[in-house]
Design an enzyme around this catalytic site. Structure first.
Site, PDB file in Angstrom:
ATOM      1  N   GLY A   7       0.028 -45.137  48.186  1.00  0.00           N
ATOM      2  CA  GLY A   7      -0.473 -45.646  46.909  1.00  0.00           C
ATOM      3  C   GLY A   7      -0.081 -47.082  46.667  1.00  0.00           C
ATOM      4  N   GLY A 102       7.186 -38.017  40.570  1.00  0.00           N
ATOM      5  CA  GLY A 102       6.664 -36.946  39.734  1.00  0.00           C
ATOM      6  C   GLY A 102       6.053 -37.486  38.459  1.00  0.00           C
ATOM      7  CB  SER A 103       3.979 -36.845  36.117  1.00  0.00           C
ATOM      8  OG  SER A 103       3.458 -36.897  34.803  1.00  0.00           O
ATOM      9  CB  SER A 104       7.347 -36.944  31.625  1.00  0.00           C
ATOM     10  OG  SER A 104       6.214 -37.621  31.118  1.00  0.00           O
ATOM     11  CB  CYS A 105       2.428 -34.183  32.482  1.00  0.00           C
ATOM     12  SG  CYS A 105       1.922 -34.097  34.211  1.00  0.00           S
ATOM     13  CE1 TYR A 132      -1.274 -36.617  38.525  1.00  0.00           C
ATOM     14  CE2 TYR A 132       0.274 -36.254  36.713  1.00  0.00           C
ATOM     15  CZ  TYR A 132      -0.147 -36.996  37.805  1.00  0.00           C
ATOM     16  OH  TYR A 132       0.577 -38.098  38.197  1.00  0.00           O
ATOM     17  CE  LYS A 136       2.076 -36.632  40.567  1.00  0.00           C
ATOM     18  NZ  LYS A 136       2.554 -37.554  41.621  1.00  0.00           N
ATOM     19  N   PRO A 158       9.291 -39.971  35.976  1.00  0.00           N
ATOM     20  CG  PRO A 158       7.520 -41.390  36.577  1.00  0.00           C
ATOM     21  CD  PRO A 158       8.240 -40.115  36.981  1.00  0.00           C
ATOM     22  CG  HIS A 174      -2.629 -43.222  31.845  1.00  0.00           C
ATOM     23  ND1 HIS A 174      -2.860 -43.594  33.149  1.00  0.00           N
ATOM     24  CD2 HIS A 174      -2.331 -41.899  31.881  1.00  0.00           C
ATOM     25  CE1 HIS A 174      -2.712 -42.534  33.940  1.00  0.00           C
ATOM     26  NE2 HIS A 174      -2.392 -41.504  33.198  1.00  0.00           N
ATOM     27  NE  ARG A 204       1.965 -38.105  24.796  1.00  0.00           N
ATOM     28  CZ  ARG A 204       1.923 -37.069  23.969  1.00  0.00           C
ATOM     29  NH1 ARG A 204       2.908 -36.885  23.091  1.00  0.00           N
ATOM     30  NH2 ARG A 204       0.905 -36.226  23.993  1.00  0.00           N
TER      31      ARG A 204
END
Length: 305
Positions: A7, A102-105, A132, A136, A158, A174, A204
């Site tokens: 990426g 990763g992702s906080s979701c 998603y 993850k 994050p 976003h 957020r």
């Protein structure tokens, strides 16, 4: 040290490569044509030809709330396939160091207090980005299981990210880049108002992308010391209305806000606890005002021109 960054043309990848710490390493950032992460045999071939000591996995299919709602299956399949393929290929190639983004979701919805790493898989996910999130989570857990075999496969989680090299398009952006683009256009057109989805009360946590890049390089240097899952945020959240207000002041938009309560807003609050990485010695450098100012400057100079 030879480092592969997937990426590399995306926002996080570009900020990583342009960070001062990147100069200390030999970095490869192949395009998706050079290394197709949906085809594990292509990954194995690339790794066989390119000595690699550590992989930083930033690639993925990403998008805002509407994009996730419209394509849950695509967000699940692509992110799961890319992540599992890459990790398994790295493991089979004997690469001992891997940092997964990763992702906080991935955390449960409706948690009102700070979310720490122990809360993973402790509750129901937010439906608007469930595909998603499941992808993850699966990739992060695979890293964890391989770490338990003696490999340094760690996942950085994050908060929401914005900044230079972001996607400002109407369909793919976003919240912060999308609002910057919409508000700039509204200012140029002398519009009287701009619409906000929901009532503006959802909260957020957003971090400037250069801070995340700095945290990732910190984790590279301390990969043996960091836990299997580690949050990275600024330790503070704001309401959606607060973000619109800050952006309007920086952009110079003088109109009003109108709230569309028929639109989805996602989780009511999502503030992650970053105490572990803070205690290890990393802290963010950019305030919200400074980060958005830099992002708007980038948007007007690089995207608009």
């Amino acid at each position: 040290m030879n480092i592969l960054i997937t990426g590399s043309t995306g926002m996080v990848g570009k900020n990583l490569i342009n960070h001062n710490n990147a100069k200390e390493y030999s970095i490869s950032g192949p395009s998706s044509k050079e290394i197709n992460l949906l085809d594990k045999s292509k990954i194995l071939d690339w790794l066989a030809k390119n000595p690699t000591d550590l992989i930083i996995h930033c690639a993925g299919l990403v998008g805002g709330i509407q994009a996730n709602i419209n394509n849950q299956s695509g967000f699940l399949f692509n992110n799961l396939q890319m992540g599992i393929n890459l990790i398994d290929a790295a493991y089979k190639s004997g690469i001992r160091n891997f940092i997964n983004l990763g992702s906080s979701c991935i955390y449960p919805k409706n948690i009102s207090n700070e979310i720490d790493e122990s809360m993973l898989l402790s509750g129901k996910l937010e439906e608007t980005n469930e595909g998603y999130a499941i992808a993850k989570i699966s990739v992060a857990k695979y890293c964890q299981f391989l770490s338990e075999k003696g490999f340094n496969y760690k996942t950085i989680i994050p908060c929401n990210i914005y900044g230079k090299y972001d996607d400002f398009s109407e369909t793919g952006s976003h919240m912060i880049p999308g609002v910057i683009a919409r508000m700039h256009k509204a200012k140029i057109n002398n519009d009287n108002y701009i619409e906000i989805w929901g009532d503006g009360k959802a909260r957020r946590e957003f971090m400037y992308a250069e801070d995340l890049a700095d945290a990732i390089w910190f984790c590279v240097k301390n990969i043996k010391q960091i836990p299997k899952f580690i949050n990275v945020g600024i330790g503070e959240d704001f309401s959606i209305k607060d973000y619109y207000q800050t952006i309007s002041e920086i952009v110079g938009f003088k109109g009003e806000f109108k709230f569309n309560r028929t639109k989805p807003v996602g989780m009511k609050r999502k503030l992650i606890c970053s105490k572990i990485i803070n205690q290890l010695g990393w802290m963010p450098k950019f305030s919200l005002n400074k980060g958005i100012s830099y992002t708007y400057n980038y948007y007007t100079k690089e995207i608009q021109n």
